[in-house]
Write a protein that holds these residues in place. Sequence first.
Motif, PDB file in Angstrom:
ATOM      1  N   SER A  12       0.297  16.622  -1.924  1.00  0.00           N
ATOM      2  CA  SER A  12      -0.499  17.302  -2.957  1.00  0.00           C
ATOM      3  C   SER A  12      -1.287  16.283  -3.791  1.00  0.00           C
ATOM      4  N   THR A  14      -2.725  16.607  -6.636  1.00  0.00           N
ATOM      5  CA  THR A  14      -2.407  16.625  -8.070  1.00  0.00           C
ATOM      6  C   THR A  14      -1.055  15.961  -8.339  1.00  0.00           C
ATOM      7  N   VAL A  15      -0.069  16.338  -7.539  1.00  0.00           N
ATOM      8  CA  VAL A  15       1.281  15.796  -7.775  1.00  0.00           C
ATOM      9  C   VAL A  15       1.313  14.306  -7.446  1.00  0.00           C
ATOM     10  N   SER A  35      -4.503  13.886 -15.572  1.00  0.00           N
ATOM     11  CA  SER A  35      -4.320  14.315 -14.186  1.00  0.00           C
ATOM     12  C   SER A  35      -3.552  15.617 -14.057  1.00  0.00           C
ATOM     13  N   MET A  36      -2.350  15.687 -14.563  1.00  0.00           N
ATOM     14  CA  MET A  36      -1.508  16.853 -14.279  1.00  0.00           C
ATOM     15  C   MET A  36      -1.879  18.026 -15.178  1.00  0.00           C
ATOM     16  N   GLY A  37      -1.951  19.193 -14.582  1.00  0.00           N
ATOM     17  CA  GLY A  37      -2.241  20.393 -15.357  1.00  0.00           C
ATOM     18  C   GLY A  37      -0.996  20.882 -16.048  1.00  0.00           C
ATOM     19  N   LYS A  98       4.666  28.508  -7.381  1.00  0.00           N
ATOM     20  CA  LYS A  98       4.271  27.812  -6.149  1.00  0.00           C
ATOM     21  C   LYS A  98       5.111  28.281  -4.965  1.00  0.00           C
ATOM     22  N   TRP A 122      -7.637  25.153  -5.900  1.00  0.00           N
ATOM     23  CA  TRP A 122      -6.415  24.351  -6.142  1.00  0.00           C
ATOM     24  C   TRP A 122      -5.847  23.829  -4.816  1.00  0.00           C
ATOM     25  N   VAL A 123      -5.312  22.627  -4.867  1.00  0.00           N
ATOM     26  CA  VAL A 123      -4.996  21.851  -3.661  1.00  0.00           C
ATOM     27  C   VAL A 123      -3.978  22.481  -2.704  1.00  0.00           C
ATOM     28  N   ASN A 172      -8.296  26.894 -11.346  1.00  0.00           N
ATOM     29  CA  ASN A 172      -7.954  25.485 -11.260  1.00  0.00           C
ATOM     30  C   ASN A 172      -8.682  25.014  -9.998  1.00  0.00           C
ATOM     31  N   TYR A 203      -3.200  31.218 -15.066  1.00  0.00           N
ATOM     32  CA  TYR A 203      -3.871  30.870 -16.342  1.00  0.00           C
ATOM     33  C   TYR A 203      -4.388  32.113 -17.069  1.00  0.00           C
ATOM     34  N   LYS A 234       2.275  27.606 -17.672  1.00  0.00           N
ATOM     35  CA  LYS A 234       1.119  27.138 -18.431  1.00  0.00           C
ATOM     36  C   LYS A 234       1.042  27.830 -19.785  1.00  0.00           C
ATOM     37  N   TYR A 320      -8.975  22.946 -17.783  1.00  0.00           N
ATOM     38  CA  TYR A 320      -9.598  21.927 -16.935  1.00  0.00           C
ATOM     39  C   TYR A 320     -11.096  21.866 -17.174  1.00  0.00           C
ATOM     40  N   ARG A 361     -11.642  16.098 -11.801  1.00  0.00           N
ATOM     41  CA  ARG A 361     -11.008  17.086 -12.679  1.00  0.00           C
ATOM     42  C   ARG A 361     -10.317  16.401 -13.838  1.00  0.00           C
TER      43      ARG A 361
HETATM   44  N1  GLU Z   1      -0.969  23.073 -10.974  1.00  0.00           N
HETATM   45  C1  GLU Z   1      -0.959  21.844 -11.696  1.00  0.00           C
HETATM   46  C2  GLU Z   1      -2.172  20.996 -11.376  1.00  0.00           C
HETATM   47  O1  GLU Z   1      -3.037  21.426 -10.634  1.00  0.00           O
HETATM   48  C3  GLU Z   1       0.315  21.089 -11.460  1.00  0.00           C
HETATM   49  C4  GLU Z   1       0.429  20.359 -10.169  1.00  0.00           C
HETATM   50  C5  GLU Z   1       0.336  21.262  -9.006  1.00  0.00           C
HETATM   51  O2  GLU Z   1       1.128  22.180  -8.953  1.00  0.00           O
HETATM   52  O3  GLU Z   1      -0.574  21.070  -8.227  1.00  0.00           O
HETATM   53  O4  GLU Z   1      -2.285  19.927 -11.881  1.00  0.00           O
END
Ligand code: GLU
Length: 388
Positions: A12, A14-15, A35-37, A98, A122-123, A172, A203, A234, A320, A361
């Motif tokens: 991932s 983001t992670v 970086s992290m949401g 998730k 989102w990823v 996102n 969100y 969130k 974001y 982002r």
């Molecule tokens: N959803 C948040 C983000 O996009 C946390 C990390 C993830 O789950 O991808 O940063």
Amino acid sequence: MVSKRLQEIPVSGTVNISNMVSQLKVEGVDIISFSMGEPDFSTPENIVDACVESLRGGFTHYTPSAGIPELRCAIADRASSESGIPCSPNNVLVTPTKQAIFMIALAYLDPGDEVILSDPSWVSYEACIRLAGAVPKYVPTRFEDDFIMDPANLAKAITKRTKMIILNTPSNPTGTVLPESTIKAIAELAIENDIYVMSDEIYESIVYDGAKNTSIASLPGMFSRTLTVSGLSKTYAMTGWRVGWMIAPEADILAVNKLQTHSITCCTSFTQPAAVEALRGPQDRRDEMVAEFKKRRNLALDLIAEIKGLECNVPQGAFYLFPRYDVHMRSVELAAYLLKEGHVAVTPGAAFGPSGEGFFRISYATSEDQIIEGFSRIKKCINALKGH
Ligand code: GLU
């Protein structure tokens, strides 16, 4: 050797960055992280108290796999009163958000099925689709259109193999809140072509400037084909708690719950009474946090406007920003440069799909001081790259 399935997907985006930031912080590097949401606020105290009480009271064992009845009921009440989704407790599965997305992919997608999603997205959607053996079909969106997917382009992407459309509003990584007219047009296409919709509304409560999130499941004829996912992470600054849910027709809840019984069994027990408190208790902290996010968004936008080489639209939801840059570097390289030279972490736009190249982002769910310092570092880096 790991499976081919796994070999084909990246970690991932983001992670991964967040892990790198944690490691750098351990090494003593002074990093500003966009970086992290994840909200920097503490979880509201009434929610923490409810959790401690359930732990002290010995609520530490398995729960029914679909969640405790009080929580299923609180979620159904919230979704019908705030989002207009016509649901009852039997339409709710309690599970981390998730996990819900991952299970939905496994439950509904067969090899070769096609899933349409907005680009950028989102990823983890693409990863879940691929892990199920299905094929992601990106519909590009444009900065100039505030990243709103054009239903005409969506219509062109539909084939006989299209099984599902994924919506994520507010979005996102872009913060875009899809207008009701767009959602209605997408609903019509889903009905006409007999396609499922997975609507990720994590969100949903974080919207600004009078924007309102429209839940596609609330539209006529849509509940029966929509899998809505959301959660507490969130809205209530509860990212580490891992409490979320899926809302769908009862048969779909039973199907996905079958996967839950074979995977996590149930959501963590002692967080569930606390989740009831989050949904049914006082909501003033939620409102205060949203007001604070709005101030931070405006501050970040003002700071971006001062940087030559960056431009950004004004998103009405999530936390974001997705600025476009005019430096000749790929977004992965730019993010690496900002981290190494500026000690500021952002997520490269390309992590969110091909249309994300040329963007990065920013998660502005962090303090105003951090935002000011972070953008000052970004400004220095961009100026250096542009030879100013
Ligand atoms: N959803 C948040 C983000 O996009 C946390 C990390 C993830 O789950 O991808 O940063």
